[in-house]
Design a protein around this motif. Structure first.
Motif, PDB file in Angstrom:
ATOM      1  N   UNK A 248       0.796  -1.337   0.089  1.00 35.81           N
ATOM      2  CA  UNK A 248       0.078  -0.095  -0.195  1.00 35.81           C
ATOM      3  C   UNK A 248       0.749   1.287  -0.205  1.00 35.81           C
ATOM      4  N   UNK A 249       1.903   1.043   0.271  1.00 40.31           N
ATOM      5  CA  UNK A 249       2.905   2.500   0.496  1.00 40.31           C
ATOM      6  C   UNK A 249       3.718   2.765  -0.824  1.00 40.31           C
ATOM      7  N   UNK A 250       3.166   2.120  -2.015  1.00 42.41           N
ATOM      8  CA  UNK A 250       3.782   2.572  -3.126  1.00 42.41           C
ATOM      9  C   UNK A 250       3.094   3.876  -3.723  1.00 42.41           C
ATOM     10  N   UNK A 251       3.975   4.721  -4.416  1.00 38.89           N
ATOM     11  CA  UNK A 251       3.463   5.796  -5.035  1.00 38.89           C
ATOM     12  C   UNK A 251       3.259   5.813  -6.112  1.00 38.89           C
ATOM     13  N   UNK A 252       1.713   6.109  -6.513  1.00 35.52           N
ATOM     14  CA  UNK A 252       1.155   5.955  -7.992  1.00 35.52           C
ATOM     15  C   UNK A 252       1.079   7.469  -8.567  1.00 35.52           C
ATOM     16  N   UNK A 253       1.555   7.471 -10.168  1.00 34.51           N
ATOM     17  CA  UNK A 253       1.129   8.771 -10.631  1.00 34.51           C
ATOM     18  C   UNK A 253       0.321   8.698 -11.770  1.00 34.51           C
ATOM     19  N   UNK A 254      -0.240   9.545 -12.501  1.00 36.62           N
ATOM     20  CA  UNK A 254      -1.027   9.548 -13.499  1.00 36.62           C
ATOM     21  C   UNK A 254      -0.431  10.761 -14.485  1.00 36.62           C
ATOM     22  N   UNK A 255      -0.438  10.621 -15.636  1.00 35.33           N
ATOM     23  CA  UNK A 255      -0.160  11.409 -16.630  1.00 35.33           C
ATOM     24  C   UNK A 255      -1.259  11.936 -17.370  1.00 35.33           C
ATOM     25  N   UNK A 256      -1.516  13.208 -17.757  1.00 35.96           N
ATOM     26  CA  UNK A 256      -2.568  13.992 -18.483  1.00 35.96           C
ATOM     27  C   UNK A 256      -2.642  13.453 -19.950  1.00 35.96           C
ATOM     28  N   UNK A 257      -2.027  12.350 -20.143  1.00 37.01           N
ATOM     29  CA  UNK A 257      -1.840  11.831 -21.851  1.00 37.01           C
ATOM     30  C   UNK A 257      -1.715  10.318 -21.635  1.00 37.01           C
ATOM     31  N   UNK A 258      -1.817   9.967 -23.004  1.00 39.92           N
ATOM     32  CA  UNK A 258      -1.482   8.236 -23.215  1.00 39.92           C
ATOM     33  C   UNK A 258      -0.002   8.124 -22.989  1.00 39.92           C
ATOM     34  N   UNK A 259       0.376   6.679 -23.185  1.00 34.47           N
ATOM     35  CA  UNK A 259       1.562   6.267 -22.903  1.00 34.47           C
ATOM     36  C   UNK A 259       2.644   6.720 -23.961  1.00 34.47           C
TER      37      UNK A 259
END
Length: 368
Positions: A248-259
């Motif tokens: 549960x301690x892993x940091x997760x990020x999202x990009x405002x775009x596709x791969x």
């Protein structure tokens, strides 16, 4: 049923206050790329993690503050020789882990990045420590992690500009800026002073489902990455995004775009356009402020007086820095005033939620 779904979609796209669907939980959009960032104590089962095909990149913690001395001679600031050797083993293991993760990630086609955890102390030495540790390649992201504006706990914002300028002088690229909402807001409000920091691409940490009315924020019209999930808001019962093979301690990020779109800009490296400051704050964009910081100097040693230079001399900064480093002298750096301002407008500097950055959780992670 179809009418209900259509109505819900319409409502989401026309929420009051200008809130759009992209402002609310963008990680639910399967087209948006996911990026993991980890430090040395994050346990990862790589085959399981790689089963998630939305994961496009991996950012690893590299260096932390000033480089440590492992000569195991003298008093070691009160440490014993045994402790010195233990710390060396820890450093050696974490360094090897970093290289192993990079090999694994890149072999599987993931974008790779590294960040430096900024602490008080000479910013040139910290920048050199980061580059020596991470050995960033041209296509890899570099990031500077600034946790708050208290210079007693974190690298001062003035020194952060020196750090960013030195990275630029040695590599030809600026780093991305990782920071939380409070610090980003403060930098944006004082962008006439922090003209380098306020134009670095923003890796934004905030653990809310939406970012209504956050952007534009100074020169930032959007985030480069949004760290939306961490130990602060992910537990066994609820988590914004679970990554298989991690805790549960892993940091997760999202990009405002596709791969694919993220891959095209992943190395970043350029400053964002500067919006007009207006009034007395308006300064020609082709003028920067440089300062010399002695290598190995104490954090409280005075820096030399700033000197304005024009665009024609900027090209020589890298050469000056390189030759100075080889000779153990000084290095030309971009910086602003060495005097750090006190917080304004009730700005808070909560501790980071990332265990690798600070074990303490924010008092209210929703406002982090």
């Amino acid at each position: 049923m179809k009418r209900l779904v259509a109505a819900a979609a319409t409502l989401l796209l026309t929420l009051p206050g200008g809130l759009s669907a992209t402002d609310l939980e963008p990680w639910r959009n399967a087209e948006n790329a996911i990026v993991i960032d980890a430090y040395e104590m994050n346990a990862i089962d790589w085959p399981l993690m790689l089963a998630d095909k939305r994961i496009a990149g991996f950012i690893s913690k590299a260096s932390d503050g000033l480089p440590e001395s492992f000569d195991c001679k003298g008093e070691h600031d009160g440490d014993t020789v045994a402790h010195c050797k233990t710390m060396w083993r820890k450093y050696a293991v974490s360094r090897e882990l970093y290289e192993t993760r990079r090999l694994l990630a890149k072999a599987q086609g993931l974008l790779w990045g590294a960040y430096h955890l900024a602490r008080p102390g000479n910013p040139v030495d910290q920048a050199n420590h980061f580059l020596d540790y991470a050995k960033p390649q041209p296509g890899e992201m570099m990031a500077l992690d600034i946790e708050g504006i208290d210079p007693e706990q974190y690298m001062s914002l003035a020194d952060a500009q020196v750090f960013a300028g030195h990275i630029r002088a040695r590599t030809g690229r600026y780093p991305v800026l990782y920071t939380n909402h409070s610090t980003a807001k403060y930098i944006a409000a004082n962008r006439s002073k922090y003209r380098i920091l306020s134009r670095l691409p923003l890796w934004y940490a905030r653990y809310k489902p939406g970012i209504r009315a956050v952007f534009p924020l100074g020169n930032w019209d959007n985030y480069a990455l949004w760290q939306f999930s961490a130990a602060a808001n992910c537990n066994k019962r609820r988590c914004p995004y679970r990554v298989k093979g991690t805790l549960n301690d892993i940091d997760v990020n999202v990009a405002p775009m596709s791969r694919s779109a993220l891959a095209k800009i992943w190395a970043f490296g350029d400053l964002l356009p500067e919006k007009p400051l207006g009034g007395a704050d308006e300064v020609p964009v082709d003028e920067i402020v440089t300062a010399s910081v002695n290598r190995g100097a104490a954090a409280d040693e005075p820096k030399s007086m700033p000197v304005k230079v024009t665009a024609e001399t900027i090209a020589g900064v890298a050469a000056v820095a390189s030759s100075s480093l080889d000779g153990g002298g000084t290095s030309a750096m971009m910086a602003s005033s060495a005097n750090e301002p006190s917080p304004v407008d009730g700005a808070v500097t909560p501790a980071a939620a990332h265990p690798g950055r600070n074990p303490a959780l924010p008092l209210n992670y929703r406002d982090y």
